[in-house]
Design a protein around this motif. Structure first.
Motif, PDB file in Angstrom:
ATOM      1  N   TYR A  75       0.830  -1.206   0.000  1.00  0.00           N
ATOM      2  CA  TYR A  75       0.000   0.000   0.000  1.00  0.00           C
ATOM      3  C   TYR A  75       0.862   1.252   0.000  1.00  0.00           C
ATOM      4  CZ  TYR A  75       0.826   1.406   4.869  1.00  0.00           C
ATOM      5  OH  TYR A  75       1.398   1.844   6.032  1.00  0.00           O
ATOM      6  N   PHE A  76       0.328   2.309  -0.598  1.00  0.00           N
ATOM      7  CA  PHE A  76       0.947   3.629  -0.511  1.00  0.00           C
ATOM      8  C   PHE A  76      -0.136   4.675  -0.728  1.00  0.00           C
ATOM      9  CE2 PHE A  76       1.075   2.615  -4.975  1.00  0.00           C
ATOM     10  CZ  PHE A  76       0.977   3.807  -5.671  1.00  0.00           C
ATOM     11  N   HIS A  77       0.245   5.958  -0.595  1.00  0.00           N
ATOM     12  CA  HIS A  77      -0.696   7.069  -0.709  1.00  0.00           C
ATOM     13  C   HIS A  77      -0.268   7.986  -1.856  1.00  0.00           C
ATOM     14  CE1 HIS A  77      -0.480   5.831   3.555  1.00  0.00           C
ATOM     15  NE2 HIS A  77      -1.787   6.051   3.580  1.00  0.00           N
ATOM     16  N   PRO A  78      -1.214   8.663  -2.490  1.00  0.00           N
ATOM     17  CA  PRO A  78      -0.842   9.605  -3.552  1.00  0.00           C
ATOM     18  C   PRO A  78       0.117  10.698  -3.083  1.00  0.00           C
ATOM     19  CG  PRO A  78      -3.176   9.103  -3.689  1.00  0.00           C
ATOM     20  CD  PRO A  78      -2.675   8.468  -2.425  1.00  0.00           C
ATOM     21  N   TRP A  79      -0.015  11.168  -1.847  1.00  0.00           N
ATOM     22  CA  TRP A  79       0.875  12.225  -1.368  1.00  0.00           C
ATOM     23  C   TRP A  79       2.320  11.757  -1.215  1.00  0.00           C
ATOM     24  CZ3 TRP A  79       3.164  10.902   3.172  1.00  0.00           C
ATOM     25  CH2 TRP A  79       2.467  10.054   4.044  1.00  0.00           C
ATOM     26  N   GLU A  80       2.550  10.440  -1.231  1.00  0.00           N
ATOM     27  CA  GLU A  80       3.909   9.933  -1.070  1.00  0.00           C
ATOM     28  C   GLU A  80       4.757  10.066  -2.332  1.00  0.00           C
ATOM     29  OE1 GLU A  80       4.358   6.608   2.102  1.00  0.00           O
ATOM     30  OE2 GLU A  80       2.534   6.106   0.991  1.00  0.00           O
ATOM     31  N   ILE A  81       4.144  10.440  -3.452  1.00  0.00           N
ATOM     32  CA  ILE A  81       4.928  10.722  -4.653  1.00  0.00           C
ATOM     33  C   ILE A  81       4.959  12.229  -4.928  1.00  0.00           C
ATOM     34  CG2 ILE A  81       4.414   8.458  -5.664  1.00  0.00           C
ATOM     35  CD1 ILE A  81       2.528  10.001  -7.631  1.00  0.00           C
ATOM     36  N   ASP A  82       4.687  13.033  -3.914  1.00  0.00           N
ATOM     37  CA  ASP A  82       4.541  14.477  -4.074  1.00  0.00           C
ATOM     38  C   ASP A  82       5.491  15.227  -3.149  1.00  0.00           C
ATOM     39  OD1 ASP A  82       3.671  17.032  -4.598  1.00  0.00           O
ATOM     40  OD2 ASP A  82       1.710  16.791  -3.645  1.00  0.00           O
ATOM     41  N   PRO A  83       6.783  15.313  -3.505  1.00  0.00           N
ATOM     42  CA  PRO A  83       7.731  16.021  -2.634  1.00  0.00           C
ATOM     43  C   PRO A  83       7.501  17.524  -2.585  1.00  0.00           C
ATOM     44  CG  PRO A  83       8.795  15.372  -4.688  1.00  0.00           C
ATOM     45  CD  PRO A  83       7.450  14.707  -4.680  1.00  0.00           C
ATOM     46  N   GLY A  84       6.657  18.049  -3.482  1.00  0.00           N
ATOM     47  CA  GLY A  84       6.388  19.482  -3.489  1.00  0.00           C
ATOM     48  C   GLY A  84       5.254  19.918  -2.597  1.00  0.00           C
ATOM     49  N   GLN A  85       4.658  19.001  -1.841  1.00  0.00           N
ATOM     50  CA  GLN A  85       3.533  19.347  -0.972  1.00  0.00           C
ATOM     51  C   GLN A  85       3.981  20.299   0.133  1.00  0.00           C
ATOM     52  OE1 GLN A  85       2.653  15.950   2.087  1.00  0.00           O
ATOM     53  NE2 GLN A  85       3.563  14.987   0.275  1.00  0.00           N
ATOM     54  N   PRO A  86       3.071  21.113   0.648  1.00  0.00           N
ATOM     55  CA  PRO A  86       3.437  22.030   1.737  1.00  0.00           C
ATOM     56  C   PRO A  86       3.945  21.276   2.961  1.00  0.00           C
ATOM     57  CG  PRO A  86       1.301  22.607   0.800  1.00  0.00           C
ATOM     58  CD  PRO A  86       1.677  21.286   0.203  1.00  0.00           C
ATOM     59  N   VAL A  87       4.923  21.871   3.623  1.00  0.00           N
ATOM     60  CA  VAL A  87       5.482  21.284   4.839  1.00  0.00           C
ATOM     61  C   VAL A  87       4.796  21.910   6.054  1.00  0.00           C
ATOM     62  CG1 VAL A  87       7.556  20.982   6.244  1.00  0.00           C
ATOM     63  CG2 VAL A  87       7.696  20.829   3.741  1.00  0.00           C
ATOM     64  N   VAL A  88       4.264  21.068   6.904  1.00  0.00           N
ATOM     65  CA  VAL A  88       3.596  21.537   8.124  1.00  0.00           C
ATOM     66  C   VAL A  88       4.657  21.635   9.227  1.00  0.00           C
ATOM     67  CG1 VAL A  88       1.736  21.123   9.773  1.00  0.00           C
ATOM     68  CG2 VAL A  88       1.486  20.380   7.389  1.00  0.00           C
ATOM     69  N   ARG A  89       5.239  22.787   9.338  1.00  0.00           N
ATOM     70  CA  ARG A  89       6.360  22.959  10.259  1.00  0.00           C
ATOM     71  C   ARG A  89       5.925  22.950  11.721  1.00  0.00           C
ATOM     72  NH1 ARG A  89      10.475  23.544   7.041  1.00  0.00           N
ATOM     73  NH2 ARG A  89      10.199  24.504   4.989  1.00  0.00           N
ATOM     74  N   GLU A  90       4.629  23.144  11.969  1.00  0.00           N
ATOM     75  CA  GLU A  90       4.131  23.117  13.336  1.00  0.00           C
ATOM     76  C   GLU A  90       4.010  21.694  13.881  1.00  0.00           C
ATOM     77  OE1 GLU A  90       2.933  26.607  11.059  1.00  0.00           O
ATOM     78  OE2 GLU A  90       2.536  24.460  10.779  1.00  0.00           O
ATOM     79  N   ALA A  91       4.039  20.702  12.999  1.00  0.00           N
ATOM     80  CA  ALA A  91       3.944  19.306  13.439  1.00  0.00           C
ATOM     81  C   ALA A  91       5.195  18.918  14.223  1.00  0.00           C
ATOM     82  CB  ALA A  91       3.764  18.396  12.237  1.00  0.00           C
ATOM     83  N   SER A  92       5.082  17.883  15.030  1.00  0.00           N
ATOM     84  CA  SER A  92       6.228  17.426  15.821  1.00  0.00           C
ATOM     85  C   SER A  92       7.337  16.910  14.912  1.00  0.00           C
ATOM     86  CB  SER A  92       5.798  16.319  16.785  1.00  0.00           C
ATOM     87  OG  SER A  92       5.471  15.139  16.060  1.00  0.00           O
ATOM     88  N   ALA A  93       8.542  16.872  15.434  1.00  0.00           N
ATOM     89  CA  ALA A  93       9.679  16.381  14.658  1.00  0.00           C
ATOM     90  C   ALA A  93       9.450  14.936  14.216  1.00  0.00           C
ATOM     91  CB  ALA A  93      10.958  16.490  15.482  1.00  0.00           C
TER      92      ALA A  93
END
Length: 289
Positions: A230-248
């Motif tokens: 299994y995989f997700h469509p967002w896993e082939i999308d390195p240009g997606q926005p980065v949520v910097r507020e998320a935990s490390a």
């Protein structure tokens, strides 16, 4: 490595795609509550189109576990998935973990998703996968709900130990969970007295490709079983926005090696034979009766 589908043993594995957008991932839920989804730019359509192109290039088919929320907004995409020979299955409507819902709310969500997907596609939806593999010891009633909603199979259990999901002592291969429902767990290999994940997701991005390929090959040739990946469509999308507020920890898990995933998937599609969940597992189950 020889493609199992052409090595005389005829093993075809099941390729699955969980169709959700990056902002719908459970780990990012605190940063994207549902009331902002409609105002968040989607990237899923472009990513699914690329996946369809990849599958066409390799002559592979797969199962797209699709959110009802996504299907309502991209009905042409849903119809394209079906028109190109892939299986349409359900990922629920609103991507809420099964373990976070009451039985009544869970049944309503998965029933709505099935209705939406079938109305848009015009085809029967037989499969369901819970967000974050959230069916386990804490909610044994979930399988009853899945059967009541009219699904023929579930792929909602990952028999590994993980901090967010997993049922380590669950069967590794297909097993009945009701009068007419099969649970088809994500693929693991058994080594050193425990199950090890080789069925995709973050492990596929984090660990070397050779480990996933080794594990799938072991299941095919030692266990003589088809694997599920299994995989997700967002896993082939390195240009997606980065949520910097998320935990490390969350940022690492979500963004690690996104830029390498598409190339690895192309290699996986070349090294193994892939098909739909219903054709790999349901047809085999019917033939064994």
């Amino acid at each position: 490595m020889t493609k199992p589908g052409t090595n005389g043993k005829g093993i075809v594995n099941a390729l699955t795609i969980d169709v959700e957008d990056y902002f719908q991932v459970s780990a990012l839920a605190p940063h994207f509550p549902k009331d902002v989804w409609n105002d968040t730019p989607c990237r899923v359509e472009k990513n699914v189109h690329r996946i369809l192109e990849m599958l066409h290039e390799h002559g592979a088919t797969g199962t797209f576990f699709t959110l009802g929320w996504i299907a309502e907004r991209y009905p042409k995409l849903v119809r394209q998935i079906v028109a190109e020979g892939h299986e349409l299955a359900s990922h629920g409507y609103g991507h809420q973990r099964a373990s976070d819902q009451t039985p009544e709310a869970f049944l309503a969500d998965i029933t709505l998703a099935k209705v939406v997907l079938e109305d848009i596609s015009g085809c029967l939806v037989q499969g369901y996968r819970a967000p974050s593999f959230s069916v386990g010891a804490s909610n044994p009633w979930a399988h009853d709900c899945i059967e009541t909603a009219g699904y023929a199979y579930s792929s909602s259990v990952y028999p590994v130990k993980h901090d967010h999901y997993g049922v380590p002592d669950a069967p590794r291969f297909t097993y009945p969970v009701g009068q007419g429902l099969l649970e088809i767990p994500i693929t693991t290999v058994r080594r050193f007295g425990r199950n090890w994940p080789v069925g995709g997701g973050g492990y596929f991005r984090l660990l070397p490709y050779s480990l996933s390929a080794w594990g799938i090959d072991k299941v095919n040739h030692e266990d003589r079983k088809p694997a599920i990946f299994y995989f997700h469509p967002w896993e082939i999308d390195p240009g997606q926005p980065v949520v910097r507020e998320a935990s490390a920890k969350t940022r690492f898990r979500h963004y690690v090696n996104l830029e390498r995933t598409e190339a690895r998937l192309n290699r996986l599609l070349q090294d193994f034979a892939w098909g739909r969940m219903d054709e790999v597992f349901l047809q085999a189950a019917k033939q064994s009766v």
